[in-house]
Design an enzyme around this catalytic site. Structure first.
Site, PDB file in Angstrom:
ATOM      1  N   ASP A  12       0.862  -1.172   0.000  1.00 58.59           N
ATOM      2  CA  ASP A  12       0.000   0.000   0.000  1.00 58.59           C
ATOM      3  C   ASP A  12       0.907   1.232   0.000  1.00 58.59           C
ATOM      4  O   ASP A  12       2.130   1.115  -0.134  1.00 58.59           O
ATOM      5  CB  ASP A  12      -0.993  -0.021   1.177  1.00 58.59           C
ATOM      6  CG  ASP A  12      -0.338   0.161   2.538  1.00 58.59           C
ATOM      7  OD1 ASP A  12       0.904   0.280   2.620  1.00 58.59           O
ATOM      8  OD2 ASP A  12      -1.076   0.184   3.534  1.00 58.59           O
ATOM      9  N   CYS A  69       2.792  -3.457   4.048  1.00 57.79           N
ATOM     10  CA  CYS A  69       1.931  -2.337   4.418  1.00 57.79           C
ATOM     11  C   CYS A  69       2.503  -1.772   5.711  1.00 57.79           C
ATOM     12  O   CYS A  69       3.618  -2.113   6.092  1.00 57.79           O
ATOM     13  CB  CYS A  69       0.459  -2.738   4.528  1.00 57.79           C
ATOM     14  SG  CYS A  69       0.020  -3.822   5.908  1.00 57.79           S
ATOM     15  N   THR A  71       1.881  -2.272   8.973  1.00 61.96           N
ATOM     16  CA  THR A  71       2.231  -3.300   9.961  1.00 61.96           C
ATOM     17  C   THR A  71       2.508  -4.660   9.324  1.00 61.96           C
ATOM     18  O   THR A  71       3.041  -5.546   9.982  1.00 61.96           O
ATOM     19  CB  THR A  71       1.085  -3.505  10.972  1.00 61.96           C
ATOM     20  OG1 THR A  71      -0.056  -4.010  10.270  1.00 61.96           O
ATOM     21  CG2 THR A  71       0.750  -2.222  11.713  1.00 61.96           C
ATOM     22  N   HIS A 102       8.633 -24.904   7.560  1.00 60.53           N
ATOM     23  CA  HIS A 102       7.619 -25.731   8.223  1.00 60.53           C
ATOM     24  C   HIS A 102       6.202 -25.511   7.718  1.00 60.53           C
ATOM     25  O   HIS A 102       5.374 -26.425   7.815  1.00 60.53           O
ATOM     26  CB  HIS A 102       7.648 -25.498   9.737  1.00 60.53           C
ATOM     27  CG  HIS A 102       8.842 -26.081  10.393  1.00 60.53           C
ATOM     28  ND1 HIS A 102       8.984 -26.125  11.757  1.00 60.53           N
ATOM     29  CD2 HIS A 102       9.978 -26.643   9.888  1.00 60.53           C
ATOM     30  CE1 HIS A 102      10.147 -26.692  12.059  1.00 60.53           C
ATOM     31  NE2 HIS A 102      10.761 -27.002  10.951  1.00 60.53           N
ATOM     32  N   HIS A 137       6.012 -31.989   8.184  1.00 62.60           N
ATOM     33  CA  HIS A 137       5.462 -30.645   7.987  1.00 62.60           C
ATOM     34  C   HIS A 137       4.477 -30.600   6.817  1.00 62.60           C
ATOM     35  O   HIS A 137       3.568 -29.780   6.803  1.00 62.60           O
ATOM     36  CB  HIS A 137       6.584 -29.638   7.777  1.00 62.60           C
ATOM     37  CG  HIS A 137       7.576 -29.648   8.887  1.00 62.60           C
ATOM     38  ND1 HIS A 137       7.264 -29.276  10.174  1.00 62.60           N
ATOM     39  CD2 HIS A 137       8.889 -30.018   8.903  1.00 62.60           C
ATOM     40  CE1 HIS A 137       8.344 -29.397  10.935  1.00 62.60           C
ATOM     41  NE2 HIS A 137       9.331 -29.851  10.198  1.00 62.60           N
TER      42      HIS A 137
END
Length: 146
Positions: A12, A69, A71, A102, A137
């Site tokens: 963004d 972005c 965060t 994993h 995994h």
């Protein structure tokens, strides 16, 4: 035919500068970068950009994706709405390696307001150099799919 991995990048408005730094860094390391913007600093909506990048990965057009972005959380959530996407937000190199090793993550999300450029590039390197371990995994990663 080339073995060069195609990496889609999007963000963004809050993460344009960091996205461009990531693009330059991974291009210099031999990856093909598909940067789908945005390029102007006007406010924009992270869900649009997260879903657009995720669509490129889910379709097979790109091998992996990196979204950014403020965060890293919102754009990661938007990317994960696309079927076949496993995107994790990381603020450290250990997590970036582990989501690949994993969880078979095919996208990485970074918060431009959370980590600086130097750490962000280290996170990207950890993500890109790590391969999925498979084995036990794989069973767990398969359980994530719809």
């Amino acid at each position: 035919m080339t073995d060069t991995k195609r990496i889609v990048l999007s963000s963004d408005h809050a993460a344009i500068a960091l996205r461009q730094a990531v693009a330059a860094h991974i291009t210099a390391n031999g990856y093909e970068v598909i940067d789908i913007g945005p390029i102007t600093p006007e406010s924009t909506h992270y869900p649009i950009h997260g879903k657009a990048a995720a669509a490129r990965v889910a379709s097979g057009d790109c091998d992996l994706g990196i979204v950014l972005c403020g965060t890293g959380q919102g754009i990661m959530m938007a990317a994960n709405k696309v079927t076949g996407i496993r995107c994790g937000v990381c603020s450290d190199t250990f997590s970036a390696s582990m989501i690949r090793a994993h969880n078979n993550a095919n996208m990485l999300s970074i918060g431009a307001r959370v980590v600086g450029e130097g750490l962000a590039l280290e996170i990207v390197d950890a993500f890109l150099r790590t391969e999925f371990e498979g084995g036990r995994h794989a069973t767990r990663a398969d359980m994530i799919e719809d």
